[in-house]
Motif scaffolding. Structure first.
Motif, short mmCIF file in Angstrom:
data_model
loop_
_atom_site.label_atom_id
_atom_site.label_comp_id
_atom_site.label_asym_id
_atom_site.label_seq_id
_atom_site.Cartn_x
_atom_site.Cartn_y
_atom_site.Cartn_z
N ARG A 258 0.82 -1.21 0.00
CA ARG A 258 0.00 0.00 0.00
C ARG A 258 0.86 1.27 0.00
N ASP A 259 1.89 1.24 -0.83
CA ASP A 259 2.74 2.41 -1.04
C ASP A 259 3.50 2.83 0.21
N ARG A 260 3.77 1.85 1.09
CA ARG A 260 4.55 2.13 2.29
C ARG A 260 5.51 0.98 2.54
N TRP A 261 6.64 1.28 3.17
CA TRP A 261 7.52 0.25 3.69
C TRP A 261 7.00 -0.22 5.04
N HIS A 262 7.03 -1.51 5.24
CA HIS A 262 6.66 -2.10 6.53
C HIS A 262 7.84 -2.93 7.01
N VAL A 263 8.22 -2.74 8.26
CA VAL A 263 9.31 -3.49 8.87
C VAL A 263 8.80 -4.11 10.16
N TYR A 264 8.87 -5.42 10.23
CA TYR A 264 8.65 -6.14 11.49
C TYR A 264 10.03 -6.53 12.03
N PHE A 265 10.16 -6.60 13.36
CA PHE A 265 11.48 -6.81 13.94
C PHE A 265 11.36 -7.45 15.31
N THR A 266 12.49 -7.95 15.80
CA THR A 266 12.61 -8.45 17.16
C THR A 266 12.97 -7.28 18.08
N THR A 267 12.41 -7.29 19.27
CA THR A 267 12.84 -6.34 20.30
C THR A 267 13.48 -7.12 21.45
N ALA A 268 14.51 -6.53 22.05
CA ALA A 268 15.14 -7.08 23.25
C ALA A 268 15.18 -5.98 24.29
N ASP A 269 14.77 -6.28 25.53
CA ASP A 269 14.68 -5.23 26.53
C ASP A 269 15.67 -5.43 27.68
N THR A 270 15.65 -4.53 28.64
CA THR A 270 16.63 -4.53 29.72
C THR A 270 16.52 -5.74 30.64
N ALA A 271 15.39 -6.43 30.60
CA ALA A 271 15.20 -7.62 31.43
C ALA A 271 15.51 -8.91 30.67
N GLY A 272 15.96 -8.78 29.42
CA GLY A 272 16.27 -9.96 28.64
C GLY A 272 15.06 -10.60 27.99
N ARG A 273 13.97 -9.85 27.87
CA ARG A 273 12.76 -10.38 27.22
C ARG A 273 12.80 -10.07 25.73
N TRP A 274 12.29 -11.01 24.94
CA TRP A 274 12.30 -10.91 23.49
C TRP A 274 10.86 -10.88 22.99
N SER A 275 10.57 -9.94 22.09
CA SER A 275 9.24 -9.86 21.52
C SER A 275 9.35 -9.30 20.11
N LEU A 276 8.23 -8.86 19.55
CA LEU A 276 8.17 -8.38 18.17
C LEU A 276 7.64 -6.96 18.13
N GLY A 277 8.04 -6.22 17.09
CA GLY A 277 7.54 -4.88 16.88
C GLY A 277 7.31 -4.61 15.40
N GLU B 8 26.17 -8.49 27.66
CA GLU B 8 25.32 -9.63 27.38
C GLU B 8 24.63 -9.45 26.03
N TYR B 9 24.37 -10.58 25.35
CA TYR B 9 23.87 -10.53 23.97
C TYR B 9 22.60 -9.69 23.87
N TYR B 10 21.66 -9.86 24.80
CA TYR B 10 20.38 -9.16 24.67
C TYR B 10 20.53 -7.66 24.93
N ARG B 11 21.64 -7.25 25.53
CA ARG B 11 21.84 -5.83 25.82
C ARG B 11 22.58 -5.09 24.71
N LEU B 12 22.98 -5.79 23.66
CA LEU B 12 23.73 -5.14 22.60
C LEU B 12 22.80 -4.26 21.76
N PRO B 13 23.24 -3.06 21.38
CA PRO B 13 22.35 -2.08 20.74
C PRO B 13 22.27 -2.25 19.21
N TRP B 14 21.59 -3.28 18.75
CA TRP B 14 21.44 -3.51 17.31
C TRP B 14 20.50 -2.49 16.68
N ARG B 15 20.82 -2.08 15.44
CA ARG B 15 20.02 -1.12 14.68
C ARG B 15 19.98 -1.55 13.21
#
Length: 360
Positions: free
Chosen positions: A73-92, A342-349
């Protein structure tokens, strides 16, 4: 330490008008044929970081990881993994019209979707499965899982995850060592669908089902690539169709154990998804994408020396995962080279690679 429990088509809508489904590739696309469509070695130019975490009180996220990207629909869509300060993994999810808008675009966290909730979820891959006129998101909840929707622009519309397998295939159990199956990737040809994945222990796997059975019936799980050094085939494998007749391209992330231990991508080719994979650019000296063959924007320092889990920009959105071999672009995750911890704390972009030595 790395965790193993850690993924240009327009749709026209008018009131009262039928929905026009996505098509495999942009109209008028002309693909080159044969081996000449890809060089024997690659060079790239990288953007700076395009998408950064937007934490809030309920989501103290540190990383935006594993992007999957498509145009809808004429837009870019990006889904991604999120990692937070408590080591939890989810999606955004985020969406924008032009890449220049990516940094300021709002983000939606998929734990707000009651069908997803606050479960562990990571490494998404999104595509349109044309035979069912349905969008699929393949990701890991431990085992390979999938959700479906009719509207991928609405991150709250995805269904609850379902598993592709009843249990781990014996060949994985026998070969994974202290790793785990992860980073699941689906691609289909005219008759079959294939699920590729890694085990973090030097193996790349392939399972198969028919196009008619998908998403059920995956079987015939086999090892298609193997290395004695597990870091040479580590994770983040993905596979693409090269135009109309150029075969297939496989990318797998590795660690440069012979030099700086930074993450980079190796590449192989095959004539068919069920065939054998032959090296294309698969060494530290001749990589698909690594710090040694990537330049950065003029006047700006190299903001990353890691080239990690991402996705090629596709020519369409359907299950064939077709890319334009004359215009390779890759949305990858990079990281400040000074970062540690720790792996989950690394600032990936996420950032965008554009090939600078096309042979077309």
């Amino acid at each position: 330490m790395r965790t193993f429990v850690s993924g240009l088509v327009f749709m026209l809508v008018a009131v009262g008008a039928p929905l026009v489904p996505p098509v495999p590739a942009a109209a008028g696309t002309s693909w080159p044929a044969g081996e000449s469509s890809l060089p024997a070695s690659f060079t790239w130019s990288s953007s700076g970081p395009l998408i950064s975490p937007k934490p809030d009180a309920a989501h103290p996220i540190l990383s935006v990881k594993d992007p999957t990207v498509f145009r809808y629909r004429d837009r870019w869509h990006v889904y991604f993994t999120t990692a937070d300060t408590a080591g939890r993994w989810s999606l955004g999810h985020t969406s924008f019209t032009e890449w220049s808008e990516a940094a300021s675009a709002p983000q939606t966290f998929l734990d707000a979707n009651p069908n997803i909730g606050n479960r562990y979820a990571a490494a998404p891959q999104v595509f349109y499965f044309a035979p069912q006129q349905t969008w699929y998101m393949v990701y890991q909840t431990g085992p390979p899982s999938y959700s479906t929707t009719k509207d991928p622009s609405d991150p709250l519309s995805w269904s609850a995850p379902r598993n592709f397998f009843d249990g781990e295939p014996p060949i994985v159990t026998e070969n994974k060592g202290d790793g785990a199956w992860l980073d699941f990737w689906t691609i289909c040809d005219r008759t079959d669908c294939y699920l590729f994945f890694s085990d973090g222990n030097g193996h790349q796997y392939r399972s198969r089902t028919t196009l008619a059975e998908f998403p059920n019936g995956f079987r015939d799980t086999t090892i298609v690539l193997s290395e004695p050094n597990r870091f040479d085939l580590f994770e983040a494998g993905n596979v693409y169709r090269l135009g109309d007749g150029g075969g297939y391209l496989m990318l797998v992330e590795a660690l440069a154990t012979g030099s700086d231990w930074r993450r980079y991508f190796r590449a192989w080719r095959a004539d068919s998804l069920g065939g054998a994979w032959t090296p294309l650019a698969d060494t530290e000296a001749n990589p698909f994408a690594r710090s040694s063959n990537v330049t950065f924007e003029a006047g700006r320092p190299a903001w990353t020396r890691d080239f990690s889990h991402g996705e090629m920009i596709r020519a369409g959105v359907d299950q064939t995962l077709t890319i334009d071999p004359c215009r390779l672009r890759f949305l990858y995750q990079g990281m400040d080279p000074a970062a540690s911890g720790e792996y989950y704390r690394l600032p990936w972009r996420p950032a965008l690679l554009t090939q600078t030595n096309s042979t077309c």
